[in-house]
Enzyme design. Structure first.
Site, PDB file in Angstrom:
ATOM      1  N   ARG A 270      -4.158 -10.628   3.573  1.00  0.00           N
ATOM      2  CA  ARG A 270      -4.304 -10.502   2.124  1.00  0.00           C
ATOM      3  C   ARG A 270      -3.009  -9.931   1.566  1.00  0.00           C
ATOM      4  O   ARG A 270      -2.658  -8.778   1.854  1.00  0.00           O
ATOM      5  CB  ARG A 270      -5.502  -9.604   1.811  1.00  0.00           C
TER       6      ARG A 270
ATOM      7  N   LYS B 103       0.823  -1.216   0.000  1.00  0.00           N
ATOM      8  CA  LYS B 103       0.000   0.000   0.000  1.00  0.00           C
ATOM      9  C   LYS B 103       0.857   1.267   0.000  1.00  0.00           C
ATOM     10  O   LYS B 103       2.033   1.266   0.388  1.00  0.00           O
ATOM     11  CB  LYS B 103      -0.943   0.002   1.212  1.00  0.00           C
TER      12      LYS B 103
END
Length: 273
Positions: free
Chosen positions: A255, A220
């Site tokens: 994830r 991210k």
């Protein structure tokens, strides 16, 4: 003591969810798997590397991305879901749309992973109830089109927890079983660096609500801001560290893009425990 499970997967240890984005514009791997054969091959490789389930998505959720049509989303994801499920692999479908979820559940997907927590498509909640499908409810402030802008948080962990509890209560009131709901705090969706770190550290506070917690911090943008690494695919070392920290704090599902690295790190952590 009964070991909890989610989507038929025992949660006796942190489980690894591999990311398979079948999109041209996802922030990290957009365009790599537009060929369904490539997406299927990568999904199989992730399972061979130790993934417990594979999350297939056909619509980018990066800030500023635009929605795709249902037809386009189905064209992207359905062959991949079918191919993986046919081989007995646990598949979750990452979608906000009932029509896409219905087709993928018919094709063998086990879990609906909804970034909108059953808010964007009013037909999705009744479908989940009808099918008895496990569902991941994610916290998202705003929408991708507006770059997830929204009001400031008072206490990000408590605010996210309150939101997810309200969505779980709505789902259960409609008929979704308690043990078929998981929480995702939505790392990177309208949160600052500090708020993302607080949510990872607060995974245990979220899990204390009584639902499994899924954390997806892999590659991210906030990792780039912390490390100075602009290229998402070069953020795997930090991503692996954050996955282990989320597991240490209480997350049940992780994830990730780097399945092999995450499984190695989790094995060492488990041995040290």
């Amino acid at each position: 003591m009964t070991v909890p499970s989610f989507g038929g997967i025992l949660l006796d240890r942190p489980r690894v969810m591999a990311i398979v984005n079948v999109t041209p514009d996802s922030f990290s791997d957009g365009g790599e798997r537009l060929d369904p054969a490539q997406a299927l091959s990568d999904g199989l490789r992730f399972v061979s590397e130790g993934a417990d389930l594979v999350d297939v998505g056909g619509e980018s959720t990066r800030p500023g991305s635009r929605p795709v049509s249902v037809e386009e989303e189905l064209q992207r994801v359905l062959p991949v879901v079918e191919g993986l499920a046919r081989r007995g692999i646990a598949v979750s479908i990452d979608t906000r749309r009932a029509e896409v979820a219905r087709a993928c559940l018919d094709a063998g997907a086990r879990i609906v992973n909804d970034v909108a927590a059953l808010r964007d498509d009013p037909a999705l909640l009744p479908l989940v109830v009808q099918r008895g499908a496990p569902v991941v409810l994610m916290h998202r402030r705003g929408r991708s089109e507006d770059k997830y802008e929204g009001p400031a948080y008072r206490d990000v962990v408590e605010d996210v927890r309150d939101f997810l509890m309200a969505r779980a209560e709505a789902a259960e009131a409609a008929g979704v079983a308690h043990d078929r709901i998981a929480f995702d705090p939505g790392i990177g969706f309208g949160k600052s660096v500090e708020e993302n770190l607080a949510l990872i550290e607060g995974s245990g506070r979220l899990a204390a609500a009584g639902y499994p917690v899924l954390v997806g911090s892999s590659r991210k943008g906030f990792i780039g801001r912390l490390t100075g690494i602009a290229e998402p695919r070069r953020r795997d070392p930090a991503s692996v560290w954050l996955a282990v920290e989320a597991a240490r704090q209480g997350a049940s599902l992780l994830r990730v893009h780097d399945v092999a690295g995450t499984r190695q790190a989790l094995a060492v952590w488990a041995a040290m425990r």
